[in-house]
Write a protein that holds these residues in place. Structure first.
Motif, PDB file in Angstrom:
ATOM      1  N   PRO A 137       0.828  -1.118  -0.297  1.00 52.52           N
ATOM      2  CA  PRO A 137       0.132   0.363  -0.055  1.00 52.52           C
ATOM      3  C   PRO A 137       1.132   1.352   0.099  1.00 52.52           C
ATOM      4  O   PRO A 137       2.313   1.306   0.349  1.00 52.52           O
ATOM      5  N   ILE A 138       0.542   2.702  -0.051  1.00 51.27           N
ATOM      6  CA  ILE A 138       1.325   3.323  -1.030  1.00 51.27           C
ATOM      7  C   ILE A 138       1.377   4.127   0.295  1.00 51.27           C
ATOM      8  O   ILE A 138      -0.344   3.782   1.456  1.00 51.27           O
ATOM      9  N   PRO A 139       2.271   4.580   1.465  1.00 49.47           N
ATOM     10  CA  PRO A 139       1.801   5.494   3.090  1.00 49.47           C
ATOM     11  C   PRO A 139       0.958   6.238   3.223  1.00 49.47           C
ATOM     12  O   PRO A 139       0.930   7.125   2.637  1.00 49.47           O
ATOM     13  N   LYS A 140       0.564   6.522   4.300  1.00 48.73           N
ATOM     14  CA  LYS A 140      -0.829   7.125   4.424  1.00 48.73           C
ATOM     15  C   LYS A 140       0.107   8.594   4.381  1.00 48.73           C
ATOM     16  O   LYS A 140       1.664   9.245   4.772  1.00 48.73           O
ATOM     17  N   GLY A 141      -0.504   9.489   3.929  1.00 51.44           N
ATOM     18  CA  GLY A 141       0.123  10.988   2.948  1.00 51.44           C
ATOM     19  C   GLY A 141       1.095  10.773   2.136  1.00 51.44           C
ATOM     20  O   GLY A 141       2.429  11.831   1.728  1.00 51.44           O
ATOM     21  N   PHE A 142       1.708   9.802   1.675  1.00 52.46           N
ATOM     22  CA  PHE A 142       2.467   9.684   0.863  1.00 52.46           C
ATOM     23  C   PHE A 142       2.218  10.142  -0.987  1.00 52.46           C
ATOM     24  O   PHE A 142       0.544   9.478  -0.979  1.00 52.46           O
ATOM     25  N   SER A 143       2.540  10.799  -1.200  1.00 54.36           N
ATOM     26  CA  SER A 143       2.384  11.084  -2.823  1.00 54.36           C
ATOM     27  C   SER A 143       3.140   9.797  -3.826  1.00 54.36           C
ATOM     28  O   SER A 143       3.305   9.001  -3.135  1.00 54.36           O
ATOM     29  N   ALA A 144       2.235   9.624  -5.253  1.00 51.34           N
ATOM     30  CA  ALA A 144       3.240   8.109  -5.571  1.00 51.34           C
ATOM     31  C   ALA A 144       3.911   8.795  -5.940  1.00 51.34           C
ATOM     32  O   ALA A 144       5.049   7.720  -5.872  1.00 51.34           O
ATOM     33  N   ILE A 145       4.536   9.600  -6.427  1.00 52.59           N
ATOM     34  CA  ILE A 145       6.034  10.521  -6.503  1.00 52.59           C
ATOM     35  C   ILE A 145       6.549   9.238  -5.282  1.00 52.59           C
ATOM     36  O   ILE A 145       8.474   9.179  -5.771  1.00 52.59           O
ATOM     37  N   GLU A 146       6.452   9.612  -4.163  1.00 53.73           N
ATOM     38  CA  GLU A 146       7.308   9.231  -2.973  1.00 53.73           C
ATOM     39  C   GLU A 146       7.323   7.714  -3.313  1.00 53.73           C
ATOM     40  O   GLU A 146       8.506   7.050  -3.031  1.00 53.73           O
ATOM     41  N   ALA A 147       5.914   7.334  -3.155  1.00 56.30           N
ATOM     42  CA  ALA A 147       5.609   5.946  -3.251  1.00 56.30           C
ATOM     43  C   ALA A 147       6.808   5.322  -4.322  1.00 56.30           C
ATOM     44  O   ALA A 147       7.361   3.831  -3.952  1.00 56.30           O
ATOM     45  N   ALA A 148       7.157   6.095  -5.494  1.00 49.16           N
ATOM     46  CA  ALA A 148       7.338   5.284  -6.182  1.00 49.16           C
ATOM     47  C   ALA A 148       8.879   5.567  -6.218  1.00 49.16           C
ATOM     48  O   ALA A 148       9.745   4.074  -6.521  1.00 49.16           O
ATOM     49  N   ALA A 149       9.320   6.395  -5.041  1.00 49.52           N
ATOM     50  CA  ALA A 149      11.446   6.101  -4.573  1.00 49.52           C
ATOM     51  C   ALA A 149      11.144   4.751  -3.478  1.00 49.52           C
ATOM     52  O   ALA A 149      12.619   4.718  -3.396  1.00 49.52           O
ATOM     53  N   LEU A 150      10.118   3.834  -3.287  1.00 46.35           N
ATOM     54  CA  LEU A 150      10.429   3.376  -1.992  1.00 46.35           C
ATOM     55  C   LEU A 150      10.509   1.667  -2.089  1.00 46.35           C
ATOM     56  O   LEU A 150      11.860   1.585  -2.099  1.00 46.35           O
TER      57      LEU A 150
END
Length: 333
Positions: A115-128
């Motif tokens: 899951p995309i973490p709480k409060g994360f944008s797609a850009i931040e989530a794609a960096a994970l």
């Protein structure tokens, strides 16, 4: 299952092995999710060093993986294949993929999405995904880093480095990093490193010996190789673990193995992309349990250096190869 979606999509193709300019947008068939897979409409895709090596023709996609580069994505589930139970259409995920991330749509095994973490944008989530999977398996599984131990990461300002610093710090290790400029060293300190060593001006072996009262460090994460291989052995503590994940300066070195015996060192390393579905799924489960709560609460967050539209993937690769970035480079759709 996905009849309302377009039959084709834009993806970045490697027109021939070569420099960043060989990355070109092409219209290709949109993939269909197979058994156990989900189809994600990609909103952002992380750029990683293996992508640049693949582009040069030196790191082919594993059997069955798309030729399109890209190992991590974030976006919305728009279709599900047979047998999928973990996700529903409309949910937002980030995922580790074997390839195909530089595209408008990408299929992924359901067990490799998180899951995309709480409060994360797609850009931040794609960096994970690629970065966190890599750091977890190498630092905490192969390197067995524990709270109270000392940890040295080379390339501390890279996507891997910025992640490794934060996770090692949060889990209670003393963290040291090497980086190539005052700005990069400052970023490492800001993320939780106790000391940042400018490798252009200082000898990291001498510095870590000073920092540890001549003891050396318990775990070293290295993506440099070359002459660092022998120097890591010098910098390691008794019973130290040295984990190799890349070779920016070459994979061949002449080493005196006597210190390895005398210090009882472990020299290990791994690659992530060729691992089995089951191995990657196990990593996703442990990350969801141990690391995702840290992301949900904001204790750990990826550092984003730059974003580029998908069509400008070549510019993203140019930036990565200059090595001037601090943190992650992400493509946006």
């Amino acid at each position: 299952m996905s009849s309302t979606l377009p039959a084709t999509m834009t993806a970045i193709a490697i027109s021939k092995p070569g420099g960043p300019e060989v990355l070109v947008p092409r219209e290709i068939a949109r993939p269909e999710p197979a058994l156990g897979e989900i189809l994600v409409r990609v909103e952002a895709a992380g750029v990683n060093r293996p992508d640049t090596i693949q582009r040069m023709g030196l790191y082919p996609a594993p059997p069955g993986a798309p030729e399109t580069p890209g190992l991590e994505i974030a976006g919305e589930v728009v279709a599900i294949g047979a047998g999928v139970t973990a996700w529903k259409v409309g949910e937002r995920v980030c995922a580790l993929v074997g390839g195909g991330g530089y595209a408008q749509y990408c299929t992924v095994h359901e067990s490799h999405a998180l899951p995309i973490p709480k409060g994360f944008s797609a850009i931040e989530a794609a960096a994970l995904p690629e970065t966190f999977f890599t750091v977890w398996t190498n630092v905490f599984e192969r390197g067995a880093l524990k709270g109270g131990e000392t940890f040295l990461v080379h390339g501390g300002s890279s996507g891997i480095g910025t992640t490794a610093i934060q996770l090692a710090h949060v889990f209670g290790a003393r963290v040291f990093a090497t980086a190539g400029s005052a700005e990069k060293c400052a970023a490492c300190l800001d993320l939780g490193a106790e000391a940042a060593i400018n490798y252009r001006e200082q000898d990291f072996v001498a510095e870590v010996k000073k920092l540890t009262g001549n003891r050396g460090v318990d775990v070293i994460l290295d993506m440099v190789g070359g002459d660092y291989i022998a120097r890591n052995i010098q910098a390691a503590a008794q019973d130290g673990r040295i984990v190799q994940i890349a070779f920016l300066n070459g994979s061949v070195a002449e080493i005196n193995f006597m210190p390895m015996m005398l210090k009882r060192l472990t020299l290990t390393g791994s690659t992530l992309r060729p691992r089995s579905i089951e191995e990657k799924a196990a990593l996703a489960r442990v990350l969801r349990e141990k690391v995702w709560p840290l992301l949900d609460t904001g204790r750990v967050r990826p550092r984003i250096d730059a974003t580029f539209p998908l069509a400008e993937a070549s510019k993203a690769h140019e930036l990565m190869e200059k090595s001037s970035h601090i943190g992650k480079i992400v493509l946006t759709l």
